[in-house]
Design a protein around this motif. Structure first.
Motif, mmCIF file in Angstrom:
data_model
loop_
_atom_site.group_PDB
_atom_site.id
_atom_site.type_symbol
_atom_site.label_atom_id
_atom_site.label_comp_id
_atom_site.label_asym_id
_atom_site.label_seq_id
_atom_site.Cartn_x
_atom_site.Cartn_y
_atom_site.Cartn_z
ATOM 1 N N ARG A 152 -14.660 -0.494 -18.685
ATOM 2 C CA ARG A 152 -13.135 -0.642 -18.824
ATOM 3 C C ARG A 152 -12.638 -1.929 -19.493
ATOM 4 N NH1 ARG A 152 -11.797 1.046 -12.875
ATOM 5 N NH2 ARG A 152 -13.481 -0.284 -12.941
ATOM 6 N N VAL A 153 -13.119 -3.046 -19.034
ATOM 7 C CA VAL A 153 -13.018 -4.252 -19.587
ATOM 8 C C VAL A 153 -13.441 -4.238 -20.802
ATOM 9 C CG1 VAL A 153 -13.209 -6.841 -19.290
ATOM 10 C CG2 VAL A 153 -12.606 -5.367 -17.500
ATOM 11 N N ARG A 154 -14.544 -4.068 -21.168
ATOM 12 C CA ARG A 154 -15.331 -4.189 -22.475
ATOM 13 C C ARG A 154 -14.705 -3.207 -23.578
ATOM 14 N NH1 ARG A 154 -20.290 -3.476 -20.607
ATOM 15 N NH2 ARG A 154 -20.353 -1.105 -20.775
ATOM 16 N N ALA A 155 -14.112 -1.900 -23.169
ATOM 17 C CA ALA A 155 -13.828 -1.178 -23.914
ATOM 18 C C ALA A 155 -12.437 -1.974 -24.526
ATOM 19 C CB ALA A 155 -13.551 0.202 -23.347
ATOM 20 N N LEU A 156 -11.588 -2.483 -23.878
ATOM 21 C CA LEU A 156 -10.363 -2.941 -24.413
ATOM 22 C C LEU A 156 -10.945 -4.281 -25.493
ATOM 23 C CD1 LEU A 156 -7.232 -2.974 -24.464
ATOM 24 C CD2 LEU A 156 -7.399 -4.712 -22.591
ATOM 25 N N TYR A 157 -11.666 -5.024 -24.881
ATOM 26 C CA TYR A 157 -12.106 -6.170 -25.548
ATOM 27 C C TYR A 157 -12.628 -5.773 -26.985
ATOM 28 C CZ TYR A 157 -14.706 -10.306 -27.372
ATOM 29 O OH TYR A 157 -15.247 -11.181 -27.851
ATOM 30 N N ASP A 158 -13.553 -4.557 -26.927
ATOM 31 C CA ASP A 158 -13.879 -4.072 -28.157
ATOM 32 C C ASP A 158 -12.893 -3.363 -29.159
ATOM 33 O OD1 ASP A 158 -16.521 -4.765 -27.605
ATOM 34 O OD2 ASP A 158 -17.249 -2.561 -26.994
ATOM 35 N N TYR A 159 -11.851 -2.802 -28.582
ATOM 36 C CA TYR A 159 -10.655 -2.346 -29.373
ATOM 37 C C TYR A 159 -9.804 -3.432 -30.027
ATOM 38 C CZ TYR A 159 -6.124 0.104 -29.968
ATOM 39 O OH TYR A 159 -5.040 0.654 -30.388
ATOM 40 N N TRP A 160 -9.721 -4.492 -28.966
ATOM 41 C CA TRP A 160 -8.832 -5.526 -29.567
ATOM 42 C C TRP A 160 -9.634 -6.282 -31.050
ATOM 43 C CZ3 TRP A 160 -10.506 -10.900 -29.552
ATOM 44 C CH2 TRP A 160 -9.349 -11.653 -29.853
ATOM 45 N N LEU A 161 -11.005 -6.369 -30.628
ATOM 46 C CA LEU A 161 -11.837 -6.883 -31.668
ATOM 47 C C LEU A 161 -11.705 -6.225 -32.927
ATOM 48 C CD1 LEU A 161 -15.276 -8.086 -30.125
ATOM 49 C CD2 LEU A 161 -13.611 -9.691 -30.991
ATOM 50 N N GLU A 162 -11.774 -4.771 -32.955
ATOM 51 C CA GLU A 162 -11.820 -4.166 -34.069
ATOM 52 C C GLU A 162 -10.500 -4.142 -34.678
ATOM 53 O OE1 GLU A 162 -12.343 -0.108 -32.669
ATOM 54 O OE2 GLU A 162 -14.227 -0.283 -32.056
ATOM 55 N N MET A 184 2.510 -12.864 -27.059
ATOM 56 C CA MET A 184 2.214 -11.772 -26.263
ATOM 57 C C MET A 184 0.578 -11.900 -25.775
ATOM 58 S SD MET A 184 3.158 -7.836 -26.333
ATOM 59 C CE MET A 184 4.864 -8.274 -26.721
ATOM 60 N N MET A 185 0.484 -11.497 -24.821
ATOM 61 C CA MET A 185 -0.956 -11.133 -24.367
ATOM 62 C C MET A 185 -1.215 -9.781 -23.754
ATOM 63 S SD MET A 185 -2.061 -14.759 -22.315
ATOM 64 C CE MET A 185 -0.810 -15.017 -21.582
ATOM 65 N N LEU A 186 -2.216 -9.211 -24.219
ATOM 66 C CA LEU A 186 -2.675 -7.878 -23.612
ATOM 67 C C LEU A 186 -3.866 -8.161 -22.778
ATOM 68 C CD1 LEU A 186 -3.051 -4.808 -23.790
ATOM 69 C CD2 LEU A 186 -4.322 -5.084 -25.695
ATOM 70 N N ALA A 187 -3.681 -7.420 -21.496
ATOM 71 C CA ALA A 187 -4.852 -7.652 -20.679
ATOM 72 C C ALA A 187 -5.150 -6.621 -19.709
ATOM 73 C CB ALA A 187 -4.244 -8.960 -19.581
ATOM 74 N N ILE A 188 -6.194 -6.528 -19.124
ATOM 75 C CA ILE A 188 -6.726 -5.569 -18.280
ATOM 76 C C ILE A 188 -7.289 -6.142 -17.036
ATOM 77 C CG2 ILE A 188 -8.867 -5.407 -19.467
ATOM 78 C CD1 ILE A 188 -8.748 -2.303 -18.709
ATOM 79 N N THR A 189 -6.864 -5.895 -15.962
ATOM 80 C CA THR A 189 -7.745 -6.265 -14.644
ATOM 81 C C THR A 189 -8.305 -4.909 -14.006
ATOM 82 O OG1 THR A 189 -6.215 -7.999 -14.476
ATOM 83 C CG2 THR A 189 -7.379 -7.393 -12.488
#
Length: 166
Positions: free
Chosen positions: A19-29, A151-156
């Motif tokens: 889940r963390v990796r999915a958000l990071y990849d989405y952000w990178l794109e 702003m910061m987008l985050a996932i925990t």
């Protein structure tokens, strides 16, 4: 202060929670020309499987002689359930009394000032007092109207039943 990143950071993500990796990849794109995306580049419709773990934080720069402040704009339901309260709409230093003196505060500042992600895994440091919980999180910068991070987008994500030795 104008913030432009020279390049997108390269993080080793192979051991991260999916889940963390999915958000990071989405952000990178959504990063363009070495700059983080804007909030308008992020569409929650693209992330329905992650929404309950996501959170948004506003970055406030009141005055040059004052430290950055952070306000919780949105907190996902899993995060709220695990913490036992909802800090949405509150200043982080008011919702969590040890926030400013905790090492995690510098992670927030680095994301806001340097426009780079902050990844962390381990025991929660300021928002949860449960030794049987391990957390994994990434905070990602989002550009405001200009070239500053507002702003910061985050996932925990929380992994229970794991005993973490100090």
């Amino acid at each position: 202060m104008v913030i432009l990143r020279e390049q997108t950071p390269s993080l080793d993500t192979h051991l991260w929670d999916a889940r963390v990796r999915a958000l990071y990849d989405y952000w990178l794109e959504r990063c363009r020309d070495g700059c983080p995306p804007r909030r308008s580049d992020i569409d929650p419709v693209d992330l329905p499987h992650l929404l309950r773990w996501l959170w948004l934080v506003d970055v406030t720069r009141d005055a040059p002689d004052r430290p950055l402040r952070f306000r919780c704009r949105l907190m996902g339901t899993e995060h709220v359930r695990t913490m036992g309260h909802d800090p949405t709409g509150k200043w982080m230093d008011e919702a969590f009394p040890t926030f400013l003196t905790n090492p995690t505060y510098s992670d927030y500042v680095q994301v806001a000032q340097n426009a780079v992600p902050s990844y962390r895994a381990g025991m929660p440091l300021y928002h949860l007092d449960k030794n049987h919980v391990r957390m994994e999180r990434i905070m990602l910068p989002l550009l405001g109207g200009g070239k500053t991070i507002d702003m910061m987008l985050a996932i925990t994500v929380y992994l229970r039943g794991i005993v973490v030795s100090p």
